[in-house]
Scaffold this motif. Structure first.
Motif, PDB file in Angstrom:
ATOM      1  N   ILE A  58       0.847  -1.164   0.020  1.00  0.00           N
ATOM      2  CA  ILE A  58      -0.019   0.118  -0.048  1.00  0.00           C
ATOM      3  C   ILE A  58       0.978   1.477   0.124  1.00  0.00           C
ATOM      4  CG2 ILE A  58      -1.722   1.255   1.413  1.00  0.00           C
ATOM      5  CD1 ILE A  58      -2.881  -1.351   2.537  1.00  0.00           C
ATOM      6  N   ILE A  59       2.036   1.229   0.731  1.00  0.00           N
ATOM      7  CA  ILE A  59       2.952   2.325   1.052  1.00  0.00           C
ATOM      8  C   ILE A  59       3.565   2.648  -0.554  1.00  0.00           C
ATOM      9  CG2 ILE A  59       4.996   3.211   1.778  1.00  0.00           C
ATOM     10  CD1 ILE A  59       4.294   1.764   4.517  1.00  0.00           C
ATOM     11  N   ALA A  60       3.851   1.535  -0.986  1.00  0.00           N
ATOM     12  CA  ALA A  60       4.416   1.405  -2.743  1.00  0.00           C
ATOM     13  C   ALA A  60       3.309   2.019  -3.662  1.00  0.00           C
ATOM     14  CB  ALA A  60       4.807   0.010  -2.997  1.00  0.00           C
ATOM     15  N   LEU A  61       2.109   1.878  -3.409  1.00  0.00           N
ATOM     16  CA  LEU A  61       1.312   2.244  -4.286  1.00  0.00           C
ATOM     17  C   LEU A  61       1.148   3.835  -4.069  1.00  0.00           C
ATOM     18  CD1 LEU A  61      -1.018   1.750  -6.447  1.00  0.00           C
ATOM     19  CD2 LEU A  61      -2.592   1.249  -4.730  1.00  0.00           C
ATOM     20  N   LEU A  99      13.460   0.484   8.034  1.00  0.00           N
ATOM     21  CA  LEU A  99      12.511   1.279   8.983  1.00  0.00           C
ATOM     22  C   LEU A  99      12.277   0.429  10.241  1.00  0.00           C
ATOM     23  CD1 LEU A  99      10.645   3.866   6.944  1.00  0.00           C
ATOM     24  CD2 LEU A  99      12.516   4.348   8.467  1.00  0.00           C
ATOM     25  N   LYS A 100      11.587  -0.983   9.918  1.00  0.00           N
ATOM     26  CA  LYS A 100      11.030  -1.654  10.770  1.00  0.00           C
ATOM     27  C   LYS A 100      12.325  -2.449  11.581  1.00  0.00           C
ATOM     28  CE  LYS A 100       7.374  -2.925  11.254  1.00  0.00           C
ATOM     29  NZ  LYS A 100       6.321  -3.791  10.769  1.00  0.00           N
ATOM     30  N   ASP A 101      13.298  -2.451  10.916  1.00  0.00           N
ATOM     31  CA  ASP A 101      14.532  -3.051  11.579  1.00  0.00           C
ATOM     32  C   ASP A 101      15.160  -2.223  12.542  1.00  0.00           C
ATOM     33  OD1 ASP A 101      14.308  -5.667   9.996  1.00  0.00           O
ATOM     34  OD2 ASP A 101      15.856  -4.950   8.664  1.00  0.00           O
ATOM     35  N   LYS A 102      15.067  -0.890  12.304  1.00  0.00           N
ATOM     36  CA  LYS A 102      15.465   0.158  13.120  1.00  0.00           C
ATOM     37  C   LYS A 102      14.604   0.393  14.271  1.00  0.00           C
ATOM     38  CE  LYS A 102      19.472   1.496  11.018  1.00  0.00           C
ATOM     39  NZ  LYS A 102      20.709   1.242  11.718  1.00  0.00           N
ATOM     40  N   GLY A 103      13.284   0.026  14.176  1.00  0.00           N
ATOM     41  CA  GLY A 103      12.411   0.089  15.237  1.00  0.00           C
ATOM     42  C   GLY A 103      11.537   1.282  15.167  1.00  0.00           C
ATOM     43  N   TRP A 104      11.560   1.903  13.917  1.00  0.00           N
ATOM     44  CA  TRP A 104      11.050   3.227  13.613  1.00  0.00           C
ATOM     45  C   TRP A 104       9.617   2.928  13.544  1.00  0.00           C
ATOM     46  CZ3 TRP A 104      14.412   7.237  10.653  1.00  0.00           C
ATOM     47  CH2 TRP A 104      15.559   7.214  11.265  1.00  0.00           C
ATOM     48  N   THR A 105       8.831   2.544  14.369  1.00  0.00           N
ATOM     49  CA  THR A 105       7.411   2.380  14.360  1.00  0.00           C
ATOM     50  C   THR A 105       6.847   2.772  15.615  1.00  0.00           C
ATOM     51  OG1 THR A 105       7.739  -0.076  15.222  1.00  0.00           O
ATOM     52  CG2 THR A 105       7.707   0.295  12.906  1.00  0.00           C
ATOM     53  N   ILE A 106       5.472   2.856  15.730  1.00  0.00           N
ATOM     54  CA  ILE A 106       4.681   3.399  17.090  1.00  0.00           C
ATOM     55  C   ILE A 106       4.375   2.056  17.690  1.00  0.00           C
ATOM     56  CG2 ILE A 106       2.630   4.167  17.734  1.00  0.00           C
ATOM     57  CD1 ILE A 106       2.654   6.147  15.243  1.00  0.00           C
ATOM     58  N   PHE A 125      -0.827   0.657  13.282  1.00  0.00           N
ATOM     59  CA  PHE A 125      -0.283   1.753  13.866  1.00  0.00           C
ATOM     60  C   PHE A 125       1.328   1.638  13.651  1.00  0.00           C
ATOM     61  CE2 PHE A 125      -3.864   2.580  16.024  1.00  0.00           C
ATOM     62  CZ  PHE A 125      -3.825   4.143  16.661  1.00  0.00           C
ATOM     63  N   GLU A 126       1.763   0.288  13.609  1.00  0.00           N
ATOM     64  CA  GLU A 126       3.386   0.089  13.110  1.00  0.00           C
ATOM     65  C   GLU A 126       3.577   0.704  11.762  1.00  0.00           C
ATOM     66  OE1 GLU A 126       4.073  -4.029  13.634  1.00  0.00           O
ATOM     67  OE2 GLU A 126       4.378  -3.906  15.826  1.00  0.00           O
ATOM     68  N   SER A 127       2.518   0.620  10.902  1.00  0.00           N
ATOM     69  CA  SER A 127       2.802   0.949   9.588  1.00  0.00           C
ATOM     70  C   SER A 127       2.698   2.779   9.372  1.00  0.00           C
ATOM     71  CB  SER A 127       1.879   0.494   8.646  1.00  0.00           C
ATOM     72  OG  SER A 127       0.592   0.664   8.734  1.00  0.00           O
ATOM     73  N   ILE A 128       2.185   3.448  10.438  1.00  0.00           N
ATOM     74  CA  ILE A 128       1.731   4.712  10.173  1.00  0.00           C
ATOM     75  C   ILE A 128       3.050   5.434  10.044  1.00  0.00           C
ATOM     76  CG2 ILE A 128       1.194   6.651  11.248  1.00  0.00           C
ATOM     77  CD1 ILE A 128      -1.081   5.079  12.586  1.00  0.00           C
ATOM     78  N   LEU A 129       4.173   5.160  10.904  1.00  0.00           N
ATOM     79  CA  LEU A 129       5.596   6.072  10.794  1.00  0.00           C
ATOM     80  C   LEU A 129       6.371   5.707   9.417  1.00  0.00           C
ATOM     81  CD1 LEU A 129       7.296   8.025  11.981  1.00  0.00           C
ATOM     82  CD2 LEU A 129       8.346   6.485  13.423  1.00  0.00           C
ATOM     83  N   PRO A 130       6.434   4.264   9.049  1.00  0.00           N
ATOM     84  CA  PRO A 130       7.136   4.158   7.627  1.00  0.00           C
ATOM     85  C   PRO A 130       6.230   4.668   6.387  1.00  0.00           C
ATOM     86  CG  PRO A 130       6.943   2.202   9.181  1.00  0.00           C
ATOM     87  CD  PRO A 130       6.043   3.262   9.781  1.00  0.00           C
ATOM     88  N   THR A 131       4.793   4.850   6.750  1.00  0.00           N
ATOM     89  CA  THR A 131       4.202   5.536   5.487  1.00  0.00           C
ATOM     90  C   THR A 131       4.367   6.817   5.411  1.00  0.00           C
ATOM     91  OG1 THR A 131       2.396   3.778   6.039  1.00  0.00           O
ATOM     92  CG2 THR A 131       1.750   5.719   4.836  1.00  0.00           C
ATOM     93  N   VAL A 132       4.318   7.656   6.569  1.00  0.00           N
ATOM     94  CA  VAL A 132       4.944   9.048   6.554  1.00  0.00           C
ATOM     95  C   VAL A 132       6.315   9.338   5.727  1.00  0.00           C
ATOM     96  CG1 VAL A 132       5.198  11.116   7.984  1.00  0.00           C
ATOM     97  CG2 VAL A 132       3.110   9.541   8.269  1.00  0.00           C
ATOM     98  N   LEU A 133       7.206   8.496   6.521  1.00  0.00           N
ATOM     99  CA  LEU A 133       8.704   8.786   6.181  1.00  0.00           C
ATOM    100  C   LEU A 133       8.641   8.473   4.802  1.00  0.00           C
ATOM    101  CD1 LEU A 133      10.507   7.432   9.498  1.00  0.00           C
ATOM    102  CD2 LEU A 133      10.207   9.759   8.730  1.00  0.00           C
ATOM    103  N   ILE A 134       8.288   7.217   4.207  1.00  0.00           N
ATOM    104  CA  ILE A 134       8.499   6.894   2.761  1.00  0.00           C
ATOM    105  C   ILE A 134       7.934   7.947   1.780  1.00  0.00           C
ATOM    106  CG2 ILE A 134       8.043   5.102   1.223  1.00  0.00           C
ATOM    107  CD1 ILE A 134       8.308   3.029   3.397  1.00  0.00           C
ATOM    108  N   SER A 135       6.729   8.346   2.455  1.00  0.00           N
ATOM    109  CA  SER A 135       5.896   9.147   1.674  1.00  0.00           C
ATOM    110  C   SER A 135       6.780  10.670   1.296  1.00  0.00           C
ATOM    111  CB  SER A 135       4.575   9.673   2.068  1.00  0.00           C
ATOM    112  OG  SER A 135       3.626   8.519   2.205  1.00  0.00           O
ATOM    113  N   VAL A 136       7.408  11.173   2.530  1.00  0.00           N
ATOM    114  CA  VAL A 136       8.047  12.317   2.537  1.00  0.00           C
ATOM    115  C   VAL A 136       9.475  12.148   1.482  1.00  0.00           C
ATOM    116  CG1 VAL A 136       9.718  13.577   3.692  1.00  0.00           C
ATOM    117  CG2 VAL A 136       7.505  12.987   4.831  1.00  0.00           C
ATOM    118  N   LEU A 137       9.846  10.972   1.582  1.00  0.00           N
ATOM    119  CA  LEU A 137      10.928  10.656   0.923  1.00  0.00           C
ATOM    120  C   LEU A 137      10.588  10.669  -0.717  1.00  0.00           C
ATOM    121  CD1 LEU A 137      13.769   9.357  -0.245  1.00  0.00           C
ATOM    122  CD2 LEU A 137      12.829   7.182   0.217  1.00  0.00           C
TER     123      LEU A 137
END
Length: 425
Positions: A106-109, A155-162, A176-188
């Motif tokens: 979903i994040i990739a899409l 990001l998941k390996d680094k623990g950058w999740t809620i 909730f675990e996917s929220i922070l990766p979604t935001v960061l990858i979107s910003v990228l």
């Protein structure tokens, strides 16, 4: 000499095995194979769209033109959308089987749509142009899918999740675990999109298509490249390495994008622009030219090969040649090495020349369906000349190419069998 060559490939075998099991190549292959369903539906829709023009008996199909056009647009015309989702999903599952591949997909899409420029309709309504959703956007979809999937894992390996408390249901935790990766990858990808908008290309899609995809199609889609791929694939098979798994992920996306271009051209009433492609390769090299060898075995003098032929003939009629490859065997059989390695390339050259000079119709790009019997396998292209070409290659050319090599081997095997019988007596 044989021992040296075999020893050399024995040393290389771990490398090729590792290459064939590479997570990125497996992801590319898995993603492209995953698009075959939608592409098959779209291919059938294209055929039904154009058949009324050539077959008056099917003129009633013209009444369903809008339905067929829509099917074509949401399948073949949206190939890049399927690719980006499947690419991220397969990469995450290949790298971390325990991770949620759906969230990454979903994040990739989302990332794909971020880099896709918006247009407007005649009514001034914002819309996504179909240009980058189809074949032209396939390579950028691959890149976005792989990058977003890999960053998601990082990001998941680094623990950058809620992190959620232990008592929270797993479904809510995953969200909730996917929220922070979604935001960061979107910003990228927002940043990447802004950078490409500032260039003369205007967007990332145009950059990838102009700099990567178009040149690769010119090189990788040439008959010389197709022949090279065929030779490499068969050499690997000869030494017991699954050549298809090694080389196909490297070219499959490129060739399938060329097929989609052909299908789009056919749907528009134009001549397919590409002679080669994935459908061309799979139909011409169908069964690895093994059917001809199975037919010769049925007439063999030696009992060994007659029995092998009886076992192999029925699967070979459906394009399944493992009984031949491992029952003859063809692997490491230097007496049959030349035809095993070169027959496919000879057939590809013949098919290209006949197509190039108009004796055989250009392939429409319809995905060939594995498991269909000889003739029917080629019939999906909707052209009689292509069906005749496959029948000629498999029933006439293939036996001719195998004959001198197999005849000598059969004679030697027969003599050994007779000598063994005399010893028993």
């Amino acid at each position: 000499m044989k021992e040296k060559i075999t020893g050399y490939f024995d040393k290389l075998s771990p490398f090729f095995d590792k290459l064939g099991n590479n997570a990125y190549l497996k992801s590319i292959s898995g993603a492209m194979m995953g698009t075959l369903g939608p592409i098959l539906i779209g291919s059938i829709a294209v055929l039904l769209l154009v058949l009324p023009n050539s077959l008056p008996a099917l003129s009633f199909l013209a009444g369903f033109a809008n339905v067929f056009s829509k099917l074509n647009q949401i399948t073949i015309g949206s190939m890049a959308v399927y690719v980006v989702v499947l690419m991220a999903y397969h990469l995450v599952k290949n790298l971390r089987p325990s991770e949620d591949g759906i969230s990454a997909a979903i994040i990739a899409l989302l990332s794909f749509f971020i880099i896709t420029p918006l247009g407007t309709t005649t009514d001034e309504v914002s819309a996504i142009p179909a240009t980058w959703l189809s074949a032209q956007g396939v390579f950028s979809a691959m890149i976005v899918g792989l990058v977003s999937g890999r960053v998601y894992i990082w990001l998941k390996d680094k623990g950058w999740t809620i992190k959620m408390p232990a008592g929270v249901p797993p479904m809510v935790t995953k969200v909730f675990e996917s929220i922070l990766p979604t935001v960061l990858i979107s910003v990228l990808f927002i940043v990447l999109n802004s950078l490409f908008e500032a260039t003369s290309f205007g967007n990332m899609h145009q950059f990838v298509y102009s700099i990567i995809q178009e040149p690769l199609q010119g090189i990788g889609g040439s008959i010389s490249a197709v022949i090279l791929i065929s030779l490499i694939q068969q050499v690997l098979w000869f030494f017991g390495i699954h050549g298809t798994n090694v080389v196909m992920p490297i070219v499959q996306a490129l060739w399938m994008a060329m097929d989609v271009e052909n299908l789009n051209a056919v749907a528009a009433g134009q001549t397919p622009p590409n002679i080669t492609g994935y459908a061309f390769f799979m139909i011409i090299t169908w069964s690895g030219m093994g059917l001809g060898l199975a037919l010769l075995m049925l007439q063999a003098k030696s009992k060994q090969y007659r029995e092998t032929g009886k076992v192999a003939i029925v699967p070979a009629l459906f394009g399944i040649t493992e009984p031949l490859i491992f029952g003859t065997p063809l692997v490491l059989n230097f007496k049959l090495a030349v035809p095993f390695i070169t027959n496919n390339s000879i057939a590809l050259i013949l098919a290209y020349v006949l197509t190039r000079f108009g004796f055989v119709a250009r392939f429409t790009g319809v995905t060939a369906i594995f498991g269909l019997p000889i003739g029917f396998h080629a019939a999906v292209q909707g052209k009689l000349s292509i069906i005749i070409l496959q029948l000629f290659i498999q029933l006439i050319l293939s036996p001719i190419l195998w004959y001198p090599w197999f005849k000598k081997l059969d004679k030697e095997t027969y003599q050994l069998e007779q000598a063994a019988l005399k010893e028993k007596v």
